[in-house]
Write a protein that holds these residues in place. Structure first.
Motif, PDB file in Angstrom:
ATOM      1  N   ASN A 165       4.845 -51.456-113.772  1.00 31.21           N
ATOM      2  CA  ASN A 165       4.555 -52.866-113.485  1.00 31.21           C
ATOM      3  C   ASN A 165       3.612 -53.470-114.518  1.00 31.21           C
ATOM      4  N   GLY A 166       3.463 -52.761-115.627  1.00 38.50           N
ATOM      5  CA  GLY A 166       2.604 -53.270-116.685  1.00 38.50           C
ATOM      6  C   GLY A 166       1.131 -53.018-116.466  1.00 38.50           C
ATOM      7  N   GLY A 167       0.812 -52.180-115.487  1.00 36.68           N
ATOM      8  CA  GLY A 167      -0.582 -51.982-115.159  1.00 36.68           C
ATOM      9  C   GLY A 167      -1.362 -51.167-116.178  1.00 36.68           C
ATOM     10  N   ARG A 168      -0.679 -50.304-116.900  1.00 35.41           N
ATOM     11  CA  ARG A 168      -1.359 -49.471-117.900  1.00 35.41           C
ATOM     12  C   ARG A 168      -0.642 -49.575-119.237  1.00 35.41           C
ATOM     13  N   LEU A 169      -1.436 -49.717-120.263  1.00 32.07           N
ATOM     14  CA  LEU A 169      -0.920 -49.836-121.621  1.00 32.07           C
ATOM     15  C   LEU A 169      -1.537 -48.743-122.474  1.00 32.07           C
ATOM     16  N   TYR A 170      -0.747 -48.202-123.361  1.00 29.83           N
ATOM     17  CA  TYR A 170      -1.219 -47.155-124.257  1.00 29.83           C
ATOM     18  C   TYR A 170      -0.749 -47.484-125.668  1.00 29.83           C
ATOM     19  N   TYR A 171      -1.616 -47.194-126.631  1.00 32.74           N
ATOM     20  CA  TYR A 171      -1.296 -47.485-128.030  1.00 32.74           C
ATOM     21  C   TYR A 171      -1.700 -46.325-128.918  1.00 32.74           C
ATOM     22  N   SER A 172      -0.978 -46.191-130.013  1.00 30.41           N
ATOM     23  CA  SER A 172      -1.432 -45.251-131.031  1.00 30.41           C
ATOM     24  C   SER A 172      -2.651 -45.852-131.728  1.00 30.41           C
ATOM     25  N   ASP A 173      -3.465 -45.003-132.294  1.00 26.15           N
ATOM     26  CA  ASP A 173      -4.665 -45.489-132.979  1.00 26.15           C
ATOM     27  C   ASP A 173      -4.318 -46.405-134.140  1.00 26.15           C
ATOM     28  N   SER A 174      -3.179 -46.165-134.759  1.00 24.18           N
ATOM     29  CA  SER A 174      -2.815 -46.926-135.949  1.00 24.18           C
ATOM     30  C   SER A 174      -2.455 -48.387-135.651  1.00 24.18           C
ATOM     31  N   VAL A 175      -2.130 -48.693-134.404  1.00 24.15           N
ATOM     32  CA  VAL A 175      -1.742 -50.075-134.070  1.00 24.15           C
ATOM     33  C   VAL A 175      -2.680 -50.722-133.070  1.00 24.15           C
ATOM     34  N   LYS A 176      -3.603 -49.961-132.515  1.00 22.17           N
ATOM     35  CA  LYS A 176      -4.499 -50.488-131.494  1.00 22.17           C
ATOM     36  C   LYS A 176      -5.280 -51.683-132.040  1.00 22.17           C
ATOM     37  N   GLY A 177      -5.294 -52.750-131.260  1.00 23.72           N
ATOM     38  CA  GLY A 177      -5.994 -53.962-131.682  1.00 23.72           C
ATOM     39  C   GLY A 177      -5.126 -54.924-132.468  1.00 23.72           C
ATOM     40  N   ARG A 178      -3.963 -54.464-132.907  1.00 14.96           N
ATOM     41  CA  ARG A 178      -3.056 -55.341-133.669  1.00 14.96           C
ATOM     42  C   ARG A 178      -1.743 -55.590-132.922  1.00 14.96           C
ATOM     43  N   PHE A 179      -1.274 -54.602-132.185  1.00 16.18           N
ATOM     44  CA  PHE A 179      -0.012 -54.706-131.450  1.00 16.18           C
ATOM     45  C   PHE A 179      -0.287 -54.839-129.960  1.00 16.18           C
ATOM     46  N   THR A 180       0.592 -55.556-129.278  1.00 20.89           N
ATOM     47  CA  THR A 180       0.494 -55.700-127.831  1.00 20.89           C
ATOM     48  C   THR A 180       1.863 -55.490-127.204  1.00 20.89           C
ATOM     49  N   ILE A 181       1.929 -54.560-126.261  1.00 20.18           N
ATOM     50  CA  ILE A 181       3.166 -54.321-125.538  1.00 20.18           C
ATOM     51  C   ILE A 181       3.111 -55.068-124.210  1.00 20.18           C
ATOM     52  N   SER A 182       4.243 -55.606-123.798  1.00 23.18           N
ATOM     53  CA  SER A 182       4.322 -56.302-122.516  1.00 23.18           C
ATOM     54  C   SER A 182       5.748 -56.169-121.985  1.00 23.18           C
ATOM     55  N   ARG A 183       5.920 -56.524-120.740  1.00 27.00           N
ATOM     56  CA  ARG A 183       7.255 -56.444-120.146  1.00 27.00           C
ATOM     57  C   ARG A 183       7.455 -57.569-119.149  1.00 27.00           C
ATOM     58  N   ASP A 184       8.712 -57.925-118.977  1.00 34.39           N
ATOM     59  CA  ASP A 184       9.107 -58.902-117.979  1.00 34.39           C
ATOM     60  C   ASP A 184      10.198 -58.237-117.140  1.00 34.39           C
ATOM     61  N   ASN A 185       9.831 -57.728-115.984  1.00 36.99           N
ATOM     62  CA  ASN A 185      10.796 -57.003-115.166  1.00 36.99           C
ATOM     63  C   ASN A 185      11.907 -57.913-114.646  1.00 36.99           C
ATOM     64  N   ALA A 186      11.627 -59.193-114.505  1.00 38.63           N
ATOM     65  CA  ALA A 186      12.664 -60.126-114.062  1.00 38.63           C
ATOM     66  C   ALA A 186      13.748 -60.299-115.117  1.00 38.63           C
ATOM     67  N   LYS A 187      13.372 -60.094-116.380  1.00 37.81           N
ATOM     68  CA  LYS A 187      14.331 -60.236-117.476  1.00 37.81           C
ATOM     69  C   LYS A 187      14.780 -58.890-118.040  1.00 37.81           C
ATOM     70  N   ASN A 188      14.297 -57.801-117.450  1.00 34.81           N
ATOM     71  CA  ASN A 188      14.657 -56.455-117.944  1.00 34.81           C
ATOM     72  C   ASN A 188      14.366 -56.314-119.440  1.00 34.81           C
ATOM     73  N   THR A 189      13.225 -56.811-119.841  1.00 31.45           N
ATOM     74  CA  THR A 189      12.894 -56.853-121.265  1.00 31.45           C
ATOM     75  C   THR A 189      11.471 -56.371-121.502  1.00 31.45           C
ATOM     76  N   VAL A 190      11.315 -55.608-122.566  1.00 30.12           N
ATOM     77  CA  VAL A 190       9.995 -55.191-123.022  1.00 30.12           C
ATOM     78  C   VAL A 190       9.780 -55.769-124.409  1.00 30.12           C
ATOM     79  N   TYR A 191       8.536 -56.116-124.705  1.00 25.77           N
ATOM     80  CA  TYR A 191       8.203 -56.782-125.961  1.00 25.77           C
ATOM     81  C   TYR A 191       7.151 -55.981-126.722  1.00 25.77           C
ATOM     82  N   LEU A 192       7.117 -56.213-128.006  1.00 24.13           N
ATOM     83  CA  LEU A 192       6.046 -55.684-128.844  1.00 24.13           C
ATOM     84  C   LEU A 192       5.624 -56.789-129.790  1.00 24.13           C
ATOM     85  N   GLN A 193       4.462 -57.351-129.514  1.00 23.99           N
ATOM     86  CA  GLN A 193       3.895 -58.364-130.401  1.00 23.99           C
ATOM     87  C   GLN A 193       3.098 -57.649-131.483  1.00 23.99           C
TER      88      GLN A 193
END
Length: 118
Positions: free
Chosen positions: A54-82
């Motif tokens: 449900n998007g409650g926990r996010l994990y990142y590699s050290d190399s992208v932490k602070g620059r990339f953001t993962i999110s999801r929209d379960n209503a659209k069955n889609t995950v994003y990476l900004q």
């Protein structure tokens, strides 16, 4: 038939941004942890980020932490990476994947190319 289809890749200058999307079908999307991975030429595939059901926990590699953001929209069955403040070393094919059990990704997309020029 499960399908994960990535989009949003392309060529961008260093310091720029891209937003990747991964549209899922054929599975109960909200029951899967979703992850992003990448593989650069001549290198092994590496973990980038993951997001829980449900998007409650996010994990990142050290190399992208602070620059990339993962999110999801379960209503659209889609995950994003900004992806912001992109660097040439972020150049890779980016894959999304779906996991129903810890550390085991059962389904993978075909990948989308991200190229960052210096």
């Amino acid at each position: 038939q499960v399908q994960l289809v990535e989009s949003g890749g392309g060529l961008v200058q260093a310091g720029g941004s891209l937003r990747l999307s991964c549209a899922a079908s054929g599975l109960s999307f909200s029951r899967y942890t979703m992850g992003w991975f990448r593989q650069a030429p001549g290198k092994e595939r590496e973990f980038v980020a993951r997001i829980t059901l449900n998007g409650g926990r996010l994990y990142y590699s050290d190399s992208v932490k602070g620059r990339f953001t993962i999110s999801r929209d379960n209503a659209k069955n889609t995950v994003y990476l900004q992806m912001n403040t992109l660097k040439p070393e972020d150049t890779a094919i980016y894959y999304c994947a779906a996991s129903s059990s810890p550390a085991q990704y059962a389904y993978w997309g075909q990948g989308t190319q991200v190229t960052v020029s210096s």
